[in-house]
Design a protein around this motif. Structure first.
Motif, PDB file in Angstrom:
ATOM      1  N   ILE A   1      33.375 -12.730 -28.293  1.00 28.51           N
ATOM      2  CA  ILE A   1      32.662 -11.492 -28.638  1.00 28.51           C
ATOM      3  C   ILE A   1      31.186 -11.787 -28.866  1.00 28.51           C
ATOM      4  O   ILE A   1      30.299 -11.131 -28.311  1.00 28.51           O
ATOM      5  CB  ILE A   1      33.276 -10.833 -29.887  1.00 28.51           C
TER       6      ILE A   1
ATOM      7  N   TYR B   1      35.339  -4.635 -32.503  1.00 27.19           N
ATOM      8  CA  TYR B   1      36.347  -5.594 -32.037  1.00 27.19           C
ATOM      9  C   TYR B   1      36.665  -6.648 -33.095  1.00 27.19           C
ATOM     10  O   TYR B   1      37.832  -7.023 -33.274  1.00 27.19           O
ATOM     11  CB  TYR B   1      35.900  -6.245 -30.729  1.00 27.19           C
TER      12      TYR B   1
ATOM     13  N   GLU C   1      29.213 -10.173 -25.887  1.00 26.67           N
ATOM     14  CA  GLU C   1      28.942  -8.773 -26.219  1.00 26.67           C
ATOM     15  C   GLU C   1      27.516  -8.604 -26.733  1.00 26.67           C
ATOM     16  O   GLU C   1      27.058  -9.356 -27.598  1.00 26.67           O
ATOM     17  CB  GLU C   1      29.944  -8.281 -27.275  1.00 26.67           C
TER      18      GLU C   1
ATOM     19  N   THR D   1      41.047  -5.447 -25.287  1.00 27.56           N
ATOM     20  CA  THR D   1      40.914  -6.793 -24.736  1.00 27.56           C
ATOM     21  C   THR D   1      42.262  -7.505 -24.667  1.00 27.56           C
ATOM     22  O   THR D   1      43.231  -7.126 -25.328  1.00 27.56           O
ATOM     23  CB  THR D   1      39.956  -7.632 -25.605  1.00 27.56           C
TER      24      THR D   1
ATOM     25  N   ASN E   1      29.934  -2.584 -30.828  1.00 29.31           N
ATOM     26  CA  ASN E   1      31.162  -3.122 -30.247  1.00 29.31           C
ATOM     27  C   ASN E   1      31.582  -4.421 -30.924  1.00 29.31           C
ATOM     28  O   ASN E   1      32.779  -4.682 -31.115  1.00 29.31           O
ATOM     29  CB  ASN E   1      30.994  -3.348 -28.748  1.00 29.31           C
ATOM     30  N   ILE E   2      30.588  -5.250 -31.281  1.00 27.03           N
ATOM     31  CA  ILE E   2      30.896  -6.492 -32.004  1.00 27.03           C
ATOM     32  C   ILE E   2      31.631  -6.180 -33.297  1.00 27.03           C
ATOM     33  O   ILE E   2      32.656  -6.793 -33.623  1.00 27.03           O
ATOM     34  CB  ILE E   2      29.599  -7.292 -32.292  1.00 27.03           C
TER      35      ILE E   2
END
Length: 214
Positions: free
Chosen positions: A172, A185, A176, A114, A181-182
């Motif tokens: 996020i 990241y 998201e 990102t 993925n949360i």
């Protein structure tokens, strides 16, 4: 002439600690540069840089170990023994967190990098460059303003990092939907934000040393 100036004049010029400090701060820049370069490459092209980051983190550990060994061997030091230990340890802590960010990106196979991650690696690189600028002024401690200005810039960068981190975490959770993925990241961003916090710790120590000997 102040008492500190007289004392510095009488103490033999250090040929061990200052080169180690400068080696550590230079190593930090190289590590941060490799990390920033890595996040601007596709996933498959990052591994070489991640391996280099592993090597640089180990090199930082070796410099820290050598500095502490010199502390045990030398009765006369350029400034307080505790300050020497704290400074080299704090620089090593920055390297540890930057390495930690790289390790998590590699472990979690973070494909899409990102803008926030790129920005935070850029902030960390700039903070490390300012650490290096201040460290190079420790040899004579005559140019207090250079150290003070570098530390002020690091403090501003740490505030900037906080803002980027808070906005990134909000986005996020807002955008998201994949729980994995949360976690990925948020973990990477958190370690990068902590790295900038550690840069601020180095700045605080550098300012303290310079004030004592100015």
């Amino acid at each position: 002439m102040s008492i500190n100036s007289i004392f510095q004049f009488l103490v033999p010029k250090d040929k061990k600690f200052f080169p180690l400090f400068e080696e550590a701060s230079s190593n930090l820049i190289e590590l941060a540069s490799n990390l920033h370069e890595a996040v601007n490459l596709p996933l498959k092209e990052r591994e070489v840089l991640f391996q280099r980051i592993d090597e640089l983190e180990q090199r930082g550990e070796d410099i820290t170990r050598q500095t502490n060994l010199e502390l045990s061997r030398n009765f006369i030091t350029p400034f307080d023994r505790e300050d020497i230990h704290t400074l080299i340890t704090s620089i090593d802590n920055v390297a540890d967190y930057l390495h930690g960010a790289a390790s998590r990106m590699r472990l979690y196979q973070v494909d899409k990098i990102t803008k926030s991650i790129r920005k935070m690696t850029e902030i960390n690189l700039e903070a490390c460059q300012n650490i290096d600028s201040a460290v190079k002024e420790l040899r004579n401690l005559q140019n207090f303003k250079v150290i003070k200005d570098a530390c002020a810039r690091i403090n501003k960068l740490e505030n900037k990092s906080d803002n980027v981190y808070n906005k990134a975490v909000f986005e996020i959770f807002e955008n998201e939907t994949d729980a994995k993925n949360i976690i990925k990241y948020k973990e990477v961003l958190s370690v990068l934000e902590s790295a900038t916090d550690k840069c601020k710790s180095v700045a605080n120590i550098l300012e303290s040393i310079s004030v004592k000997h100015s």
